[in-house]
Enzyme design. Structure first.
Site, PDB file in Angstrom:
ATOM      1  N   GLY A  66       1.250 -12.027 -54.467  1.00  0.00           N
ATOM      2  CA  GLY A  66       1.125 -10.941 -53.507  1.00  0.00           C
ATOM      3  C   GLY A  66       1.858  -9.669 -53.868  1.00  0.00           C
ATOM      4  O   GLY A  66       1.861  -8.712 -53.091  1.00  0.00           O
ATOM      5  N   ASN A  89      -6.390 -12.940 -54.846  1.00  0.00           N
ATOM      6  CA  ASN A  89      -6.686 -12.933 -53.411  1.00  0.00           C
ATOM      7  C   ASN A  89      -6.194 -11.636 -52.777  1.00  0.00           C
ATOM      8  O   ASN A  89      -6.974 -10.784 -52.362  1.00  0.00           O
ATOM      9  CB  ASN A  89      -6.057 -14.150 -52.738  1.00  0.00           C
ATOM     10  CG  ASN A  89      -6.475 -14.336 -51.287  1.00  0.00           C
ATOM     11  OD1 ASN A  89      -6.235 -15.388 -50.713  1.00  0.00           O
ATOM     12  ND2 ASN A  89      -7.115 -13.359 -50.660  1.00  0.00           N
ATOM     13  N   THR A  90      -4.869 -11.455 -52.752  1.00  0.00           N
ATOM     14  CA  THR A  90      -4.294 -10.297 -52.069  1.00  0.00           C
ATOM     15  C   THR A  90      -4.795  -8.980 -52.645  1.00  0.00           C
ATOM     16  O   THR A  90      -5.001  -8.011 -51.905  1.00  0.00           O
ATOM     17  CB  THR A  90      -2.757 -10.346 -52.140  1.00  0.00           C
ATOM     18  OG1 THR A  90      -2.301 -11.615 -51.668  1.00  0.00           O
ATOM     19  CG2 THR A  90      -2.136  -9.248 -51.291  1.00  0.00           C
ATOM     20  N   ALA A 100      -1.986 -14.952 -59.666  1.00  0.00           N
ATOM     21  CA  ALA A 100      -0.954 -14.248 -58.896  1.00  0.00           C
ATOM     22  C   ALA A 100      -0.447 -13.006 -59.611  1.00  0.00           C
ATOM     23  O   ALA A 100      -0.220 -13.010 -60.820  1.00  0.00           O
ATOM     24  CB  ALA A 100       0.230 -15.149 -58.557  1.00  0.00           C
ATOM     25  N   GLY A 101      -0.287 -11.933 -58.838  1.00  0.00           N
ATOM     26  CA  GLY A 101       0.342 -10.720 -59.327  1.00  0.00           C
ATOM     27  C   GLY A 101      -0.580  -9.578 -59.665  1.00  0.00           C
ATOM     28  O   GLY A 101      -0.143  -8.447 -59.836  1.00  0.00           O
ATOM     29  N   LYS A 155      -6.264 -27.178 -56.779  1.00  0.00           N
ATOM     30  CA  LYS A 155      -5.278 -26.257 -57.340  1.00  0.00           C
ATOM     31  C   LYS A 155      -3.907 -26.660 -56.800  1.00  0.00           C
ATOM     32  O   LYS A 155      -3.665 -26.628 -55.592  1.00  0.00           O
ATOM     33  CB  LYS A 155      -5.585 -24.813 -56.955  1.00  0.00           C
ATOM     34  CG  LYS A 155      -4.563 -23.831 -57.524  1.00  0.00           C
ATOM     35  CD  LYS A 155      -4.637 -22.472 -56.848  1.00  0.00           C
ATOM     36  CE  LYS A 155      -3.419 -21.651 -57.257  1.00  0.00           C
ATOM     37  NZ  LYS A 155      -3.265 -20.444 -56.429  1.00  0.00           N
TER      38      LYS A 155
END
Length: 263
Positions: A166, A214-215, A192-193, A105
């Site tokens: 994040g 992830n976050t 993301a987001g 990635k």
């Protein structure tokens, strides 16, 4: 009905049942990481090579002991890289540590405040990596033209952001994501987001092939429970997209027949 077993995600010629890809950072310990990944149902897990030990630091805890390559497809990423040179070097290190593993990635960041991708540097790195035989899944902004260029370059998946890394803001520009999906020749994954399960479902309902997060899981009050919720949300969003939503209307429309009404 189309179930997940008959609707695989295909990346670089490999079929996956799960359309949720999970990151491995920000958990309190390795055990929580393992439990959350298992609850998410993810088969592809991404690991930040510059921050996580996969063998480059002998004597330290190795995440591959908890999440073995025999069970998961490892997706090494270049998080923390701000130049094309650093990103390419990081991918080469990962390939060496993972015995020739080509899947990676790519992310080349523009600054520490927004963590938005530096697209010129990303394009440069992608070109180098593809020519060197890497199977590149690339993090990018939500630009339909650049998404097309990266696919034409030979990237095996294109990963537009939903919102800043994040941030948990959800899909900020669904129209651009839809444009990217409509022109896609490779898998499109929102990266993301995402902040909660409804965000993941919304992304999938736009027709993307998967969501990487992830976050949203690791920063939840109960990460393992959130991972399970995300697992369900991604499946629900995919099924909703396959089913096809009803048209939006400006006015009401009765759901029951209007014939045979009592006078």
């Amino acid at each position: 009905m189309t179930d997940s077993s008959n609707d695989p995600l295909v990346i670089a010629g490999v079929e996956y049942t799960s359309r949720l890809l999970a990151g491995t950072g920000k958990y309190k310990d390795m055990d929580e990481t393992r439990q959350a990944i298992e609850a998410s149902g993810a088969e592809i897990i991404t690991i930040a090579i510059r921050r996580t030990n996969i063998g480059q630091n002998p004597g330290e805890e190795n995440i591959l002991d908890v999440l073995p390559p025999e069970k998961y497809t490892i997706l090494p990423n270049t998080a923390g890289c701000y130049t094309a040179k650093d990103a390419v070097r990081t991918c080469m290190l990962a390939r060496e540590l993972l015995d020739g593993h080509q899947l990676c990635k790519l992310e080349v960041l523009g600054d520490e405040k927004t963590l938005y991708p530096d697209m010129p540097a990303t394009m440069d790195a992608a070109e180098i990596l593809v020519k060197d035989g890497f199977q590149v899944m690339v993090y990018m902004n939500d630009d339909p033209i650049l998404a097309k260029r990266l696919a034409e370059m030979g990237c095996v998946a294109v990963m537009p952001l939903a919102a800043p890394i994040g941030s948990g803001l959800g899909v900020r520009n669904p129209h651009n994501i839809r444009f990217i999906v409509e022109e896609a020749t490779v898998p499109i994954l929102v990266d993301a987001g995402v902040g909660t399960a409804s965000d993941a479902a919304v992304a999938m309902e736009l027709g993307v092939d998967g969501v990487l997060m992830n976050t949203a899981i690791a920063a939840a009050n109960k990460p393992v429970l959130m991972a399970a919720a995300m697992n369900k949300a991604v499946k629900a969003g995919r099924e909703a997209w396959l089913a096809g939503r009803m048209p939006r209307k400006a006015y009401a429309s009765a759901s029951s027949p209007e014939t045979g009404l009592i006078d």
